[in-house]
Motif scaffolding. Sequence first.
Motif, PDB file in Angstrom:
ATOM      1  N   GLY A   1      -3.773  16.789  -8.662  1.00 22.57           N
ATOM      2  CA  GLY A   1      -2.822  16.771  -7.555  1.00 22.57           C
ATOM      3  C   GLY A   1      -3.388  16.178  -6.278  1.00 22.57           C
ATOM      4  N   ALA A   2      -4.601  15.636  -6.339  1.00 25.66           N
ATOM      5  CA  ALA A   2      -5.197  15.018  -5.153  1.00 25.66           C
ATOM      6  C   ALA A   2      -4.406  13.769  -4.764  1.00 25.66           C
ATOM      7  N   ALA A   3      -4.490  13.402  -3.500  1.00 29.94           N
ATOM      8  CA  ALA A   3      -3.778  12.212  -3.022  1.00 29.94           C
ATOM      9  C   ALA A   3      -4.539  10.952  -3.432  1.00 29.94           C
ATOM     10  N   LEU A   4      -3.807   9.980  -3.945  1.00 30.48           N
ATOM     11  CA  LEU A   4      -4.388   8.679  -4.279  1.00 30.48           C
ATOM     12  C   LEU A   4      -3.735   7.603  -3.430  1.00 30.48           C
ATOM     13  N   LEU A   5      -4.539   6.605  -3.061  1.00 31.54           N
ATOM     14  CA  LEU A   5      -3.994   5.417  -2.413  1.00 31.54           C
ATOM     15  C   LEU A   5      -3.697   4.404  -3.511  1.00 31.54           C
TER      16      LEU A   5
ATOM     17  N   PHE B   1       3.574   0.383   2.733  1.00 32.69           N
ATOM     18  CA  PHE B   1       3.284  -0.736   3.612  1.00 32.69           C
ATOM     19  C   PHE B   1       3.273  -2.035   2.838  1.00 32.69           C
TER      20      PHE B   1
ATOM     21  N   LEU C   1      -5.652   2.630   6.880  1.00 32.62           N
ATOM     22  CA  LEU C   1      -4.631   3.251   6.040  1.00 32.62           C
ATOM     23  C   LEU C   1      -5.292   4.177   5.050  1.00 32.62           C
TER      24      LEU C   1
ATOM     25  N   ALA D   1       2.237  13.656  -1.462  1.00 25.61           N
ATOM     26  CA  ALA D   1       1.311  12.662  -0.932  1.00 25.61           C
ATOM     27  C   ALA D   1       1.883  12.049   0.347  1.00 25.61           C
TER      28      ALA D   1
ATOM     29  N   ALA E   1      -8.312   8.881  -2.343  1.00 26.96           N
ATOM     30  CA  ALA E   1      -8.051   8.821  -0.900  1.00 26.96           C
ATOM     31  C   ALA E   1      -9.042   9.664  -0.104  1.00 26.96           C
TER      32      ALA E   1
ATOM     33  N   LEU F   1       0.838  -1.189   0.000  1.00 25.57           N
ATOM     34  CA  LEU F   1       0.000   0.000   0.000  1.00 25.57           C
ATOM     35  C   LEU F   1       0.871   1.237   0.000  1.00 25.57           C
ATOM     36  N   GLY F   2       0.605   2.142  -0.915  1.00 30.01           N
ATOM     37  CA  GLY F   2       1.376   3.364  -0.987  1.00 30.01           C
ATOM     38  C   GLY F   2       0.478   4.532  -1.331  1.00 30.01           C
ATOM     39  N   ALA F   3       1.069   5.649  -1.631  1.00 37.00           N
ATOM     40  CA  ALA F   3       0.291   6.834  -1.986  1.00 37.00           C
ATOM     41  C   ALA F   3       1.094   7.682  -2.961  1.00 37.00           C
ATOM     42  N   ARG F   4       0.372   8.410  -3.784  1.00 37.17           N
ATOM     43  CA  ARG F   4       1.006   9.406  -4.646  1.00 37.17           C
ATOM     44  C   ARG F   4      -0.059  10.391  -5.098  1.00 37.17           C
ATOM     45  N   THR F   5       0.373  11.432  -5.786  1.00 30.25           N
ATOM     46  CA  THR F   5      -0.601  12.414  -6.262  1.00 30.25           C
ATOM     47  C   THR F   5      -1.105  12.002  -7.637  1.00 30.25           C
TER      48      THR F   5
ATOM     49  N   TYR G   1     -11.887   7.000   0.369  1.00 31.40           N
ATOM     50  CA  TYR G   1     -11.712   5.589   0.699  1.00 31.40           C
ATOM     51  C   TYR G   1     -10.434   5.383   1.501  1.00 31.40           C
ATOM     52  N   SER G   2     -10.531   4.526   2.498  1.00 31.71           N
ATOM     53  CA  SER G   2      -9.324   4.120   3.218  1.00 31.71           C
ATOM     54  C   SER G   2      -9.432   2.636   3.529  1.00 31.71           C
ATOM     55  N   PHE G   3      -8.291   2.007   3.721  1.00 25.26           N
ATOM     56  CA  PHE G   3      -8.262   0.581   4.010  1.00 25.26           C
ATOM     57  C   PHE G   3      -8.401   0.334   5.492  1.00 25.26           C
TER      58      PHE G   3
END
Lengths: 253, 253
Positions: free
Chosen positions: A215-219, B247, B197, B217, A242, A197-201, A245-247
């Motif tokens: 530029g929004a954050a994505l999971l 993660f 997460l 992010a 993101a 699991l990571g994140a980026r824009t 939704y979250s895990f």
Amino acid sequence: MSGPPRTAQDVIESFAIDRASPIPLWFQVAQHLEQAIAAGDLPQGTLLDNEIALAQRLGVSRPTMRRAMEQLVSGGLVARRRGIGTRVIQPKVRRPLELTSLHDDLSAGGQQPSTAVLRFETVAADAEVAARLDLDERAPVVCIERLRSALDRPIAMMTNYLPAALVTFEAEDLTDTGLYELLRRSGLRLHSAAQTLGARTATAAEARRLGEARGAALLTMERVTTDDQGSTVEYATHLYAASRYSFEINLVR
Amino acid sequence: MSGPPRTAQDVIESFAIDRASPIPLWFQVAQHLEQAIAAGDLPQGTLLDNEIALAQRLGVSRPTMRRAMEQLVSGGLVARRRGIGTRVIQPKVRRPLELTSLHDDLSAGGQQPSTAVLRFETVAADAEVAARLDLDERAPVVCIERLRSALDRPIAMMTNYLPAALVTFEAEDLTDTGLYELLRRSGLRLHSAAQTLGARTATAAEARRLGEARGAALLTMERVTTDDQGSTVEYATHLYAASRYSFEINLVR
DNA sequence: CAGTGGTCTAGACCACACC
DNA sequence: GTGTGGTCTAGACCACTGT
């Protein structure tokens, strides 16, 4: 309308154990106990009788009773201490979750998910997909791309690759049913999933598709799933908005 | 320098089982088998002897042998099929991971983590913390804030709340040792962790602290950890620089 | 001391897969 | 059929807890 208070003994004696059933005895016992705890018939803090007494009361052997208790311990419903006994602990609303998919998650949350299948075709595996699925390069795999929405707003872009032999369903089935559920129906028993699991824009294109600002954050999620025979069953890369939704993950042990 | 090829029988007969040890027999057997599979002494695809033969060969009873096998199955090292037998499957480099902390993760990855303790003090729980830790409001809790770096670059901001009674260590201990490890040393047996997460973009202050660009992010993690007695042990909110950390999670079953 | 869970044993019968 | 894992039993001894 609630009846008179029942003792733990009464509650447990009322369990109906069916020796003719193909369901293992220890599992039936565990199920009854879990249900009684969830229903509050065995409230938090209750000190249960010892294994031998419980086994006698239910007409099973001690090892069978123990197996049921181990199930409850691993589920976090009771705590056992040598020399002390077995105590019912908080029936917290921990989600049992283990191997579920987004569809299951949303359904359970009452979010009425809908799914658009953007792509569903058999292709030759490239190097990356072949490596992840543990197949030869150019082996036939089915590539599935879906856009999942909840409450009519897009929430995830999902890409999955499966060995072609495992795909016994059709694109239309995916609009109503989650991928994991379809795999289970075809007799597959899933065993484990390795997720990153990571994140980026978001890029401009991704933001547009998911209805997010640029530029929004994505999971991001990458996953390789394995069945109980050790075969790799699925390779997935998913992208979630993101903001919506979250895990939720429960790790045990 | 490698010796002559050994049969599976030879490999298994060479296991040293210590009946005087406090370590359960089934666990010793399982450990030996895991090690033999990892070392390649029992290569992928090997069909093991049946349970009864294996039990005799190792001088244990069949239930004890079964318990060891169940351990291997749940670890994904072997697959069993009724009427067929037990086969060794891929010794994939799945990380065993269960309840670990960031410190453990980084150490295992050879990243030489370092930790700065920014805050370590006992405070009265506010409503939120009290609810998460299942304590009364204003109960004493220890609030810990740390900045974790790897290879001399900051990678995570971590805030943890623990019931004051559980904190038997001092701020200095946290610079060398992970929080989970300290809890384990004090005799706590962790059972489960419920994690959420998510992701969002960094504020200016967060970006500065983590050495990221503004609007970068971030991965967010919220966690409540429970011990094997059902007591809540920790409430944590962490923030990770997503460009340099993700993660990895293994879900089983 | 007595009571608890933790471990181990030696058998038995069953369901299923292959021949 | 034969051989496999899946389940269950009735007993035993041990380690730990509290009195």
